[in-house]
Structure formats: structure tokens, C-alpha cells
Design a protein around this motif. Structure first.
Motif, PDB file in Angstrom:
ATOM      1  N   ARG A   1       0.829  -1.208   0.000  1.00 41.28           N
ATOM      2  CA  ARG A   1       0.000   0.000   0.000  1.00 41.28           C
ATOM      3  C   ARG A   1       0.862   1.256   0.000  1.00 41.28           C
ATOM      4  O   ARG A   1       0.594   2.235  -0.712  1.00 41.28           O
ATOM      5  CB  ARG A   1      -0.921   0.000   1.227  1.00 41.28           C
ATOM      6  CG  ARG A   1      -2.026   1.029   1.105  1.00 41.28           C
ATOM      7  CD  ARG A   1      -2.886   1.125   2.348  1.00 41.28           C
ATOM      8  NE  ARG A   1      -4.120   1.829   2.058  1.00 41.28           N
ATOM      9  CZ  ARG A   1      -4.194   3.126   1.810  1.00 41.28           C
ATOM     10  NH1 ARG A   1      -3.098   3.873   1.796  1.00 41.28           N
ATOM     11  NH2 ARG A   1      -5.358   3.704   1.544  1.00 41.28           N
TER      12      ARG A   1
ATOM     13  N   CYS B   1       2.398   1.802  -3.407  1.00 43.78           N
ATOM     14  CA  CYS B   1       1.447   2.229  -4.436  1.00 43.78           C
ATOM     15  C   CYS B   1       0.959   3.663  -4.232  1.00 43.78           C
ATOM     16  O   CYS B   1       0.732   4.386  -5.207  1.00 43.78           O
ATOM     17  CB  CYS B   1       0.238   1.296  -4.458  1.00 43.78           C
ATOM     18  SG  CYS B   1       0.597  -0.366  -5.046  1.00 43.78           S
ATOM     19  N   SER B   2       0.788   4.063  -2.990  1.00 42.91           N
ATOM     20  CA  SER B   2       0.126   5.330  -2.692  1.00 42.91           C
ATOM     21  C   SER B   2       0.729   6.543  -3.390  1.00 42.91           C
ATOM     22  O   SER B   2      -0.004   7.333  -3.992  1.00 42.91           O
ATOM     23  CB  SER B   2       0.090   5.561  -1.177  1.00 42.91           C
ATOM     24  OG  SER B   2      -0.715   4.583  -0.561  1.00 42.91           O
TER      25      SER B   2
ATOM     26  N   THR C   1       0.373   5.845  -7.737  1.00 41.68           N
ATOM     27  CA  THR C   1      -1.008   5.803  -8.247  1.00 41.68           C
ATOM     28  C   THR C   1      -1.948   5.561  -7.065  1.00 41.68           C
ATOM     29  O   THR C   1      -2.175   4.412  -6.687  1.00 41.68           O
ATOM     30  CB  THR C   1      -1.167   4.663  -9.278  1.00 41.68           C
ATOM     31  OG1 THR C   1      -0.628   3.462  -8.727  1.00 41.68           O
ATOM     32  CG2 THR C   1      -0.444   4.991 -10.569  1.00 41.68           C
ATOM     33  N   PRO C   2      -2.430   6.647  -6.455  1.00 46.20           N
ATOM     34  CA  PRO C   2      -3.245   6.511  -5.230  1.00 46.20           C
ATOM     35  C   PRO C   2      -4.405   5.534  -5.374  1.00 46.20           C
ATOM     36  O   PRO C   2      -4.746   4.836  -4.421  1.00 46.20           O
ATOM     37  CB  PRO C   2      -3.740   7.936  -5.006  1.00 46.20           C
ATOM     38  CG  PRO C   2      -2.711   8.798  -5.656  1.00 46.20           C
ATOM     39  CD  PRO C   2      -2.236   8.041  -6.854  1.00 46.20           C
ATOM     40  N   ARG C   3      -5.006   5.460  -6.562  1.00 45.00           N
ATOM     41  CA  ARG C   3      -6.145   4.560  -6.725  1.00 45.00           C
ATOM     42  C   ARG C   3      -5.739   3.096  -6.590  1.00 45.00           C
ATOM     43  O   ARG C   3      -6.536   2.264  -6.182  1.00 45.00           O
ATOM     44  CB  ARG C   3      -6.808   4.795  -8.092  1.00 45.00           C
ATOM     45  CG  ARG C   3      -7.712   6.024  -8.112  1.00 45.00           C
ATOM     46  CD  ARG C   3      -8.897   5.790  -7.192  1.00 45.00           C
ATOM     47  NE  ARG C   3      -9.639   6.989  -6.943  1.00 45.00           N
ATOM     48  CZ  ARG C   3     -10.900   7.214  -7.332  1.00 45.00           C
ATOM     49  NH1 ARG C   3     -11.538   6.287  -8.024  1.00 45.00           N
ATOM     50  NH2 ARG C   3     -11.499   8.329  -7.016  1.00 45.00           N
ATOM     51  N   SER C   4      -4.506   2.777  -6.940  1.00 38.19           N
ATOM     52  CA  SER C   4      -4.071   1.387  -6.813  1.00 38.19           C
ATOM     53  C   SER C   4      -4.022   0.962  -5.360  1.00 38.19           C
ATOM     54  O   SER C   4      -4.220  -0.212  -5.033  1.00 38.19           O
ATOM     55  CB  SER C   4      -2.703   1.193  -7.472  1.00 38.19           C
ATOM     56  OG  SER C   4      -1.718   1.958  -6.814  1.00 38.19           O
TER      57      SER C   4
ATOM     58  N   GLU D   1      -6.165   1.650  -3.196  1.00 36.85           N
ATOM     59  CA  GLU D   1      -7.527   1.230  -2.845  1.00 36.85           C
ATOM     60  C   GLU D   1      -7.739  -0.244  -3.157  1.00 36.85           C
ATOM     61  O   GLU D   1      -8.421  -0.958  -2.418  1.00 36.85           O
ATOM     62  CB  GLU D   1      -8.552   2.080  -3.607  1.00 36.85           C
ATOM     63  CG  GLU D   1      -8.538   3.557  -3.241  1.00 36.85           C
ATOM     64  CD  GLU D   1      -9.513   4.364  -4.072  1.00 36.85           C
ATOM     65  OE1 GLU D   1     -10.485   3.762  -4.601  1.00 36.85           O
ATOM     66  OE2 GLU D   1      -9.321   5.578  -4.199  1.00 36.85           O
TER      67      GLU D   1
ATOM     68  N   HIS E   1     -18.748  -2.797  -3.451  1.00 35.43           N
ATOM     69  CA  HIS E   1     -18.319  -1.750  -4.385  1.00 35.43           C
ATOM     70  C   HIS E   1     -19.429  -1.328  -5.342  1.00 35.43           C
ATOM     71  O   HIS E   1     -19.434  -0.182  -5.817  1.00 35.43           O
ATOM     72  CB  HIS E   1     -17.053  -2.194  -5.113  1.00 35.43           C
ATOM     73  CG  HIS E   1     -15.855  -2.137  -4.224  1.00 35.43           C
ATOM     74  ND1 HIS E   1     -15.100  -1.007  -4.074  1.00 35.43           N
ATOM     75  CD2 HIS E   1     -15.317  -3.051  -3.373  1.00 35.43           C
ATOM     76  CE1 HIS E   1     -14.133  -1.217  -3.202  1.00 35.43           C
ATOM     77  NE2 HIS E   1     -14.243  -2.456  -2.749  1.00 35.43           N
TER      78      HIS E   1
ATOM     79  N   HIS F   1     -20.644   2.623  -5.740  1.00 35.24           N
ATOM     80  CA  HIS F   1     -20.971   3.237  -7.030  1.00 35.24           C
ATOM     81  C   HIS F   1     -22.344   3.905  -6.980  1.00 35.24           C
ATOM     82  O   HIS F   1     -22.510   5.061  -7.409  1.00 35.24           O
ATOM     83  CB  HIS F   1     -20.928   2.147  -8.112  1.00 35.24           C
ATOM     84  CG  HIS F   1     -21.135   2.644  -9.500  1.00 35.24           C
ATOM     85  ND1 HIS F   1     -22.359   3.063  -9.982  1.00 35.24           N
ATOM     86  CD2 HIS F   1     -20.255   2.785 -10.536  1.00 35.24           C
ATOM     87  CE1 HIS F   1     -22.242   3.434 -11.242  1.00 35.24           C
ATOM     88  NE2 HIS F   1     -20.971   3.270 -11.607  1.00 35.24           N
TER      89      HIS F   1
ATOM     90  N   TRP G   1     -22.190   7.551  -9.401  1.00 34.78           N
ATOM     91  CA  TRP G   1     -21.278   7.481 -10.540  1.00 34.78           C
ATOM     92  C   TRP G   1     -22.025   7.007 -11.789  1.00 34.78           C
ATOM     93  O   TRP G   1     -23.138   6.460 -11.714  1.00 34.78           O
ATOM     94  CB  TRP G   1     -20.122   6.531 -10.234  1.00 34.78           C
ATOM     95  CG  TRP G   1     -19.157   7.090  -9.215  1.00 34.78           C
ATOM     96  CD1 TRP G   1     -19.083   8.372  -8.772  1.00 34.78           C
ATOM     97  CD2 TRP G   1     -18.135   6.351  -8.529  1.00 34.78           C
ATOM     98  NE1 TRP G   1     -18.066   8.514  -7.855  1.00 34.78           N
ATOM     99  CE2 TRP G   1     -17.461   7.292  -7.691  1.00 34.78           C
ATOM    100  CE3 TRP G   1     -17.700   5.040  -8.536  1.00 34.78           C
ATOM    101  CZ2 TRP G   1     -16.395   6.919  -6.864  1.00 34.78           C
ATOM    102  CZ3 TRP G   1     -16.641   4.671  -7.735  1.00 34.78           C
ATOM    103  CH2 TRP G   1     -15.989   5.602  -6.908  1.00 34.78           C
TER     104      TRP G   1
ATOM    105  N   VAL H   1     -14.364  -4.488 -10.079  1.00 32.23           N
ATOM    106  CA  VAL H   1     -13.443  -4.267  -8.962  1.00 32.23           C
ATOM    107  C   VAL H   1     -13.058  -5.602  -8.329  1.00 32.23           C
ATOM    108  O   VAL H   1     -11.879  -5.852  -8.032  1.00 32.23           O
ATOM    109  CB  VAL H   1     -14.077  -3.334  -7.908  1.00 32.23           C
ATOM    110  CG1 VAL H   1     -13.208  -3.282  -6.642  1.00 32.23           C
ATOM    111  CG2 VAL H   1     -14.254  -1.923  -8.461  1.00 32.23           C
TER     112      VAL H   1
END
Length: 331
Positions: free
Chosen positions: A16, A19-20, A23-26, A28, A102, A106, A111, A122
Motif C-alpha cells: 500500500r 502504491c500510494s 497511483t493513489p487509486r491502486s 484502494e 463496491h 458506485h 457514478w 473491482v
């Protein structure tokens, strides 16, 4: 399993953090895997891997067996996440399944696109990431167990495929139902983890005894799972019951019930919503007691398989106790 858990959590924290910034989304997606690993699993596969190692005379704390045990838990996380998509399950270990949770995110955030498909996407990616992590995690042990690890993974996937096809065909075939129980669960839950532990300890000679024990006890484990799905209490098991019936899975329980009462097949295919009537007909066949008898037979068969195996002191008794724990569990 404390050492295995510590290594898993440390690995996922490191992933984590790595990745942060990039690519912050990765990060997650790493969190999705970490949540599944930390969500109260029984650690059955790591336990049998470490037990196979110690029963074979291996050293406690061997980094290779800890790596293999952690990899098995990550592989299990992958299997559960993907299995929940295939089954359309909404709960796992008392919490919403990955795809269900998830999809709700959404919808709640308004979204664009289809919420259900988003949740499944996801979950597919999270399961894939858990599989990648499993391969990374096992690296210290891979020179010794590489071919066995590859075989275990392929057996799991092919077993799941056979399960899906059998559910679509919905043909009453007791031998097929048994082979699927062994393929999709028995081998990867008990047989292969034990064998991996023994191989790491330098005892490939135990493969035959562990195969006989693991196949029998692994099938008993799956039959218990099938019983809990149909007759269990979801507040105890932590997941919805009746999914096997909804998915028309040709488990041994259902095959035996349809063999005894062919009308159950029509109830399953024509009126799956009449749960009370279906459960009553299933109970009337006596299949629940028949399944318990079969579990008893398999546990006894498995324990006999290691009666003369050259195991380290105390491990014959320990594996006998473990067989009873997994075959007669309530969740």
C-alpha cells in the motif's frame, strides 16, 4: 498462525505504501485484498501447510514454509472473491462481498455506468491482484515447491470450472459430484498444503500418505460446507445459505436428494423461490443424516491413512484432531 499473519499484514502494508505515492487509486485495490485477508478467515490452508512441515520433522519458523502458508491464504482470498461473483453472493464472513460492497459505493456516489458491473469489475481485479501477490509471497519457497504450487493453482481453477459446468448441465451424477468436491476444495484445502509443507521439510516420501488423508478429509470439509449451505444458519456461518440451490450446483447432497426424490429437481429448476417447500422436501429425503454418515466415513478413512506414516512425535494425533475440527465445524 501468528507469524503467518504478521508477514501477510506487513507485506500488504508495504504494498500500500509503495502504491500510494505513484497511483493513489491502486492503493484502494490493495486495501480490498487486505480487507479480505483480515476479515476473520480460519487460516485452514496455512495451518495444514505448517502442520505438514512440522509433522515431517521440519523446523518451526522456517521462512520457506511461512512464505508458502501466506501464499496459500492469498490464493484463498483470490478464490473467495471470484467465487462470490460466480455465485452472486452478497455476504462473506459476516460482511458484504467485494463486488456487492463496491456496487453499493458506485450507487451511493452517483457514478455513471452500471453499478453491478462496476462492483464485479473491482472484485475481478482484486482477486487477480491477490493471485499475483500469492505468487510474489511464495518466492522464498518456490525453488522447492514451484511445480507443486503450479499444480495446486491449476487444480483449483479447473475444479471451479467443473463445478460451473455441472451446475449448468444439472445431471445427477454421484461420482462427478464427489470428484468436483475433491477437485475444487479437497486438494487445495488440505492435500496440497500438507504436501507442500512436507516437501519444504525434505520429506517427499510422505506425499502418498498426505494425499490419502488430505483427499478424504478435504472431501469431508467440502461436504460440511454443502450441508451448511443448505441447512446452516447464516448468522453463524457469516454467509447466505441456499446459494448451492439457487445456482443448481450438483453437490453430493443435492445429487443424493434428487436420486431419492426426483421431484426435488423440478422444485430446484422450476420454482427456486419456494425455499420452505424445498427445504422440507430435502429434509424428508433423510439426506442430512446420510451426509453426516459420509463425513464420518471420510474422516475415519483419512485418519487411517496416516496411522502408519512416519510422522514426528505427536503429529498423528494432531492431524486426527484437525480432521475432526474441519469436518465438524459450524462455520
Amino acid at each position: 498462525m501468528k507469524l503467518v499473519d504478521e508477514q501477510l499484514y506487513a507485506f500488504l502494508r508495504t504494498e500500500r505504501e509503495r502504491c500510494s505515492p505513484e497511483t493513489p487509486r491502486s492503493a484502494e485495490l490493495v486495501d480490498v485484498v487486505a480487507h479480505m485477508v483480515a476479515a476473520g478467515g480460519k487460516r485452514i490452508r496455512p495451518a495444514f501447510c505448517v502442520s505438514g512441515h512440522l509433522a515431517a520433522g521440519g523446523e518451526p519458523g522456517d521462512e520457506r514454509v511461512l512464505a508458502a502458508a501466506g501464499a496459500l491464504e492469498l490464493l484463498h482470498a483470490c478464490a473467495l472473491i471470484h467465487d462470490d461473483i460466480m455465485d452472486g453472493a452478497t455476504r462473506r464472513r459476516g460482511s458484504p462481498t467485494v463486488h456487492h460492497r463496491h456496487a453499493d459505493v458506485h450507487r451511493r456516489l452517483g457514478w455513471t455506468g452500471d453499478a453491478h458491473r462496476y462492483g464485479e469489475n473491482v472484485a475481478i481485479l482484486a482477486g487477480d491482484l491477490a493471485l499475483v501477490y500469492a505468487d510474489q509471497f511464495i518466492a522464498p519457497a518456490s525453488p522447492v515447491v514451484g511445480p507443486l504450487w503450479a499444480q495446486l493453482r491449476s487444480e483449483l481453477i479447473v475444479g471451479q470450472f467443473a463445478d460451473i459446468v455441472a451446475g449448468a448441465e444439472f445431471a445427477v451424477d454421484l461420482d462427478l459430484a464427489r470428484s468436483i468436491a475433491v477437485a475444487k476444495s479437497g486438494r487445495y484445502t488440505i492435500h496440497r498444503p500438507l504436501e507442500m509443507g512436507a516437501v519444504i521439510a525434505g520429506r517427499p516420501d510422505l506425499a502418498a500418505a498426505f494425499a490419502a488423508y488430505g483427499t478424504a478429509v478435504g472431501e469431508a470439509f467440502q461436504l460440511r460446507d454443502d450441508l451448511m449451505d443448505v441447512f446452516g444458519d447464516s448468522s453463524v456461518t457469516g454467509k447466505p445459505h441456499g446459494l448451492d440451490l439457487e445456482q443448481h450446483k450438483m453437490t453430493l447432497l443435492i445429487a443424493l436428494a434428487v436420486e431419492r426424490d426426483p421431484g426435488i429437481r423440478d422444485l430446484l429448476t422450476a420454482d427456486p423461490g419456494d425455499a420452505c417447500r424445498l427445504l422440507r422436501r430435502l429434509a424428508e429425503t433423510g439426506v442430512r443424516a446420510r451426509m453426516e454418515e459420509e463425513i464420518d466415513r471420510l474422516v475415519e478413512q483419512g485418519c487411517r491413512a496416516i496411522a502408519d506414516a512416519p510422522l514426528a512425535d505427536g503429529w498423528r494425533e494432531e492431524l486426527t484432531e484437525m480432521a475432526h475440527l474441519v469436518a465438524y465445524r459450524e462455520r
